[in-house]
Design a protein around this motif. Structure first.
Motif, mmCIF file in Angstrom:
data_model
loop_
_atom_site.group_PDB
_atom_site.id
_atom_site.type_symbol
_atom_site.label_atom_id
_atom_site.label_comp_id
_atom_site.label_asym_id
_atom_site.label_seq_id
_atom_site.Cartn_x
_atom_site.Cartn_y
_atom_site.Cartn_z
ATOM 1 N N ARG A 46 27.046 43.299 39.100
ATOM 2 C CA ARG A 46 26.704 43.013 39.857
ATOM 3 C C ARG A 46 26.641 41.236 39.064
ATOM 4 O O ARG A 46 27.291 40.292 40.137
ATOM 5 N N GLU A 47 27.062 40.973 37.936
ATOM 6 C CA GLU A 47 27.315 39.518 37.966
ATOM 7 C C GLU A 47 28.304 39.062 37.910
ATOM 8 O O GLU A 47 28.709 38.261 38.443
ATOM 9 N N LEU A 48 29.896 39.888 37.837
ATOM 10 C CA LEU A 48 30.984 39.581 38.455
ATOM 11 C C LEU A 48 30.805 39.247 39.763
ATOM 12 O O LEU A 48 31.282 38.340 40.111
ATOM 13 N N TRP A 49 30.223 40.034 40.471
ATOM 14 C CA TRP A 49 30.401 39.667 41.824
ATOM 15 C C TRP A 49 29.624 38.441 42.044
ATOM 16 O O TRP A 49 30.144 37.625 43.289
ATOM 17 N N ASP A 50 28.272 38.392 41.316
ATOM 18 C CA ASP A 50 27.902 36.946 41.566
ATOM 19 C C ASP A 50 28.836 35.968 41.324
ATOM 20 O O ASP A 50 29.284 35.157 41.809
ATOM 21 N N THR A 51 29.563 35.997 40.456
ATOM 22 C CA THR A 51 30.054 35.086 40.135
ATOM 23 C C THR A 51 31.297 34.772 41.318
ATOM 24 O O THR A 51 31.940 33.751 40.774
ATOM 25 N N ALA A 52 31.822 35.901 41.471
ATOM 26 C CA ALA A 52 33.605 35.619 42.282
ATOM 27 C C ALA A 52 32.783 35.160 43.396
ATOM 28 O O ALA A 52 34.151 34.067 44.036
ATOM 29 N N LEU A 83 32.506 35.205 29.824
ATOM 30 C CA LEU A 83 33.252 35.257 30.974
ATOM 31 C C LEU A 83 33.616 34.383 31.718
ATOM 32 O O LEU A 83 34.220 33.311 31.420
ATOM 33 N N PHE A 84 34.979 34.650 32.761
ATOM 34 C CA PHE A 84 36.097 34.191 32.484
ATOM 35 C C PHE A 84 36.720 34.281 34.227
ATOM 36 O O PHE A 84 36.190 35.248 35.285
ATOM 37 N N ILE A 137 37.400 45.409 28.705
ATOM 38 C CA ILE A 137 37.094 44.075 30.028
ATOM 39 C C ILE A 137 36.765 44.852 31.901
ATOM 40 O O ILE A 137 37.394 46.337 31.599
ATOM 41 N N MET A 138 36.079 43.946 32.000
ATOM 42 C CA MET A 138 35.627 44.462 33.609
ATOM 43 C C MET A 138 35.739 43.010 33.943
ATOM 44 O O MET A 138 36.071 42.111 34.262
ATOM 45 N N MET A 139 36.576 43.558 35.003
ATOM 46 C CA MET A 139 37.231 41.935 36.102
ATOM 47 C C MET A 139 37.370 43.568 37.787
ATOM 48 O O MET A 139 37.158 44.339 38.033
ATOM 49 N N THR A 140 36.902 42.263 38.022
ATOM 50 C CA THR A 140 37.719 42.115 40.156
ATOM 51 C C THR A 140 38.148 41.182 40.192
ATOM 52 O O THR A 140 38.046 39.856 40.015
ATOM 53 N N THR A 141 37.961 41.863 42.185
ATOM 54 C CA THR A 141 39.080 40.258 43.509
ATOM 55 C C THR A 141 38.308 39.540 43.986
ATOM 56 O O THR A 141 37.059 40.972 44.539
ATOM 57 N N GLN A 142 38.004 38.719 44.691
ATOM 58 C CA GLN A 142 38.345 37.734 45.868
ATOM 59 C C GLN A 142 38.503 37.697 46.719
ATOM 60 O O GLN A 142 39.686 36.546 46.052
ATOM 61 N N LYS A 143 39.736 37.961 47.979
ATOM 62 C CA LYS A 143 40.471 36.556 48.612
ATOM 63 C C LYS A 143 39.617 35.403 49.175
ATOM 64 O O LYS A 143 38.827 36.144 50.161
ATOM 65 N N ILE A 144 40.363 34.274 49.023
ATOM 66 C CA ILE A 144 39.971 33.351 50.414
ATOM 67 C C ILE A 144 41.666 32.658 50.892
ATOM 68 O O ILE A 144 42.093 33.454 50.442
ATOM 69 N N TYR A 155 40.411 35.743 40.473
ATOM 70 C CA TYR A 155 40.087 36.946 39.248
ATOM 71 C C TYR A 155 38.644 36.480 38.973
ATOM 72 O O TYR A 155 38.725 35.538 37.947
ATOM 73 N N VAL A 156 37.839 36.834 38.753
ATOM 74 C CA VAL A 156 36.683 37.178 38.406
ATOM 75 C C VAL A 156 36.632 38.494 36.806
ATOM 76 O O VAL A 156 36.541 39.572 37.024
ATOM 77 N N GLY A 157 36.093 37.910 35.643
ATOM 78 C CA GLY A 157 36.190 39.107 34.562
ATOM 79 C C GLY A 157 35.033 38.419 33.562
ATOM 80 O O GLY A 157 35.338 37.635 33.535
ATOM 81 N N LYS A 158 34.400 39.852 31.973
ATOM 82 C CA LYS A 158 33.893 39.735 31.349
ATOM 83 C C LYS A 158 34.135 40.456 30.062
ATOM 84 O O LYS A 158 34.746 41.861 30.827
ATOM 85 N N ASP A 159 34.667 39.840 28.854
ATOM 86 C CA ASP A 159 34.678 41.034 28.224
ATOM 87 C C ASP A 159 33.328 41.325 28.005
ATOM 88 O O ASP A 159 32.178 41.041 26.932
ATOM 89 N N VAL A 160 33.016 42.578 27.915
ATOM 90 C CA VAL A 160 32.342 43.817 27.788
ATOM 91 C C VAL A 160 32.051 44.678 26.226
ATOM 92 O O VAL A 160 31.627 45.739 26.465
ATOM 93 N N THR A 161 32.989 44.465 25.792
ATOM 94 C CA THR A 161 33.008 44.982 24.107
ATOM 95 C C THR A 161 31.949 45.602 23.410
ATOM 96 O O THR A 161 31.731 46.344 23.121
ATOM 97 N N ALA A 162 31.531 44.008 23.709
ATOM 98 C CA ALA A 162 30.132 44.047 22.803
ATOM 99 C C ALA A 162 28.995 44.937 22.966
ATOM 100 O O ALA A 162 28.227 45.784 22.725
#
Length: 439
Positions: A46-52, A83-84, A137-144, A155-162
């Motif tokens: 959900r956080e990745l989608w919002d960020t994307a 988050l990147f 790492i969790m990643m997702t994409t969105q086209k514009i 491309y939006v991703g987040k390091d969820v190792t912790a």
């Protein structure tokens, strides 16, 4: 025997209880692990989608206002953030970004260059271990689409190792606590099963004592009835065929009852450890052959051939009377369940050094695999109707096993339906008297 029986029952109850607890705890830990995994994935997705969405809106704004210039200092402000995001045009040029950690950025760029997942899907990629660490790492994409109609990829991703490391630690802690709970539950189950056995032991003891007392008390009246029946059989004044048949039937039934009472008394004494061995040296081959010959009259009625000749001399140190009873039980059982014209063979089989194996083989009806495990249980009869017809009470093989165990031997069965049965009795061939336990 009794303590062994209840000890095995208690062990089975404890093992069953432990097995149920293991399955329950395994399911519980698995369910909690999956729940935590789903919670982490769903919240992070959900956080990745919002960020994307936010990055896509910002990029669209930049596309509409090309006069704006991205401040490089701002682009690098999130270098240490988990988050990147990266924005590329369709030619692969980097348009905007908030960099991932230097530790994982080369890996992230390689993942993006090979990206095949559909737009909007959240993917978890694992960076191989480096210096003992791996990254999740969790990643997702969105086209514009820009004003000229060209496609841009966000491309939006987040390091969820912790988070995943925390989940693994929590799962390990739960597994440890589950193991501790299992040990405590097993100990409690063992204690409780022991307490549950107390009334069963008491009831069993009363039943055993009743069987012993009843068997002992019935021997005298049965002996009187047997003697009376034999007198009537020889009474010349009884000429009526009907009365003669009645007396004959009474004699046969009393004979069966006497055997049953005798077997019950043996079993009761065995439970009470009152059976005593009187060991002596004797030739097992001669005893087996002589005992087998005692069954010849019964075998001849069914035209069954008993082969027990030329048995090699085999001296053992055991209770001769009980060994005779053992052989008699096995040969009697073989004759009873062998059809007319069959064959019963008593011989020796190869055995380990210091031991002797006596085999009683028949060409009878055989015993099914599912019945072979229970054949030595008391009162167990494979064919109850046929056993009653032949005078069986289901105690013979149980007594045979008792005798073998008293001599620290073993008894086994090899049988196939329609092809016959072989009982194999293995005893020590050179056992000294002081090694035999006296009961």
């Amino acid at each position: 025997m009794k303590e062994n029986l209840f000890g095995k029952s208690r062990k089975r109850l404890t093992m069953l209880y432990s097995l149920v607890m293991i399955i329950f705890l395994a399911i519980l830990i698995f369910a909690m692990h999956q729940s935590m995994d789903w919670s982490i994935r769903s919240e992070q997705a959900r956080e990745l989608w919002d960020t994307a969405d936010n990055v896509a809106e910002a990029q669209k704004y930049l596309n509409q206002h090309p006069e704006l210039v991205i401040d490089d200092t701002l682009a690098y402000k999130n270098t240490n953030d988990r988050l990147f995001f990266y924005v590329f045009d369709e030619d692969g040029r980097l348009l905007n970004f908030s960099r991932a950690s230097f530790r994982i950025e080369p890996f992230i760029l390689d993942v993006m260059s090979q990206w095949t997942a559909p737009e909007g899907d959240v993917v978890v990629v694992t960076k191989p271990k480096e210096n003992g660490h791996k990254s999740e790492i969790m990643m997702t994409t969105q086209k514009i689409t820009d004003s000229s109609g060209k496609v841009q990829m966000v491309y939006v991703g987040k390091d969820v190792t912790a988070l995943y490391n925390g989940m693994e630690k929590a799962t390990s802690i739960m597994a440890g606590l589950g193991l501790l709970a299992l040990i405590i539950a097993t100990m409690m189950g063992h204690i409780l099963s022991g307490k549950a056995m107390v009334p069963l032991k008491s009831a069993y003891e009363k039943q055993r004592q009743f069987a012993a007392d009843a068997s002992h008390e019935l021997r005298t009246p049965l002996a009187v009835v047997m003697a009376s029946a034999e007198i009537l059989q020889n009474d010349p004044e009884i000429k009526s065929p009907f009365l003669k048949q009645v007396v004959e039937d009474v004699h046969d039934e009393v004979k069966k009852m006497t055997k049953l009472v005798s077997d019950l008394l043996v079993v009761a004494r065995s439970d009470n450890k009152a059976l005593k061995l009187k060991p002596s040296k004797f030739d097992l081959g001669a005893v087996a052959a002589q005992t087998a010959r005692m069954m010849q009259p019964l075998a001849e009625q069914k035209h069954i051939n008993i082969v027990a000749d030329n048995l090699p001399k085999t001296v053992i140190h055991a209770d001769e009377q009980k060994i005779r009873q053992l052989v008699l039980i096995l040969v009697d059982n073989a004759v009873k369940y062998t059809p007319d014209g069959g064959k019963v063979t008593v011989d020796f089989r190869p055995a380990e050094k210091g031991k002797v194996t006596l085999a009683v083989q028949d060409t009878g009806i055989g015993i099914a695999k599912e019945d072979q495990e229970k054949i030595f249980d008391r009162f167990y009869r494979v064919d109850k109707a046929r056993s009653r017809e032949m005078g069986g009470n289901g105690l013979g093989l149980a007594i045979a096993q008792e005798i073998v165990e008293l001599h620290h031997g073993s008894i086994a069965i090899d049988s196939e339906l329609g092809k016959g049965t072989t009982f194999l009795v293995t005893l020590k061939a050179k056992t000294k008297g002081r090694n035999l336990h006296m009961f």
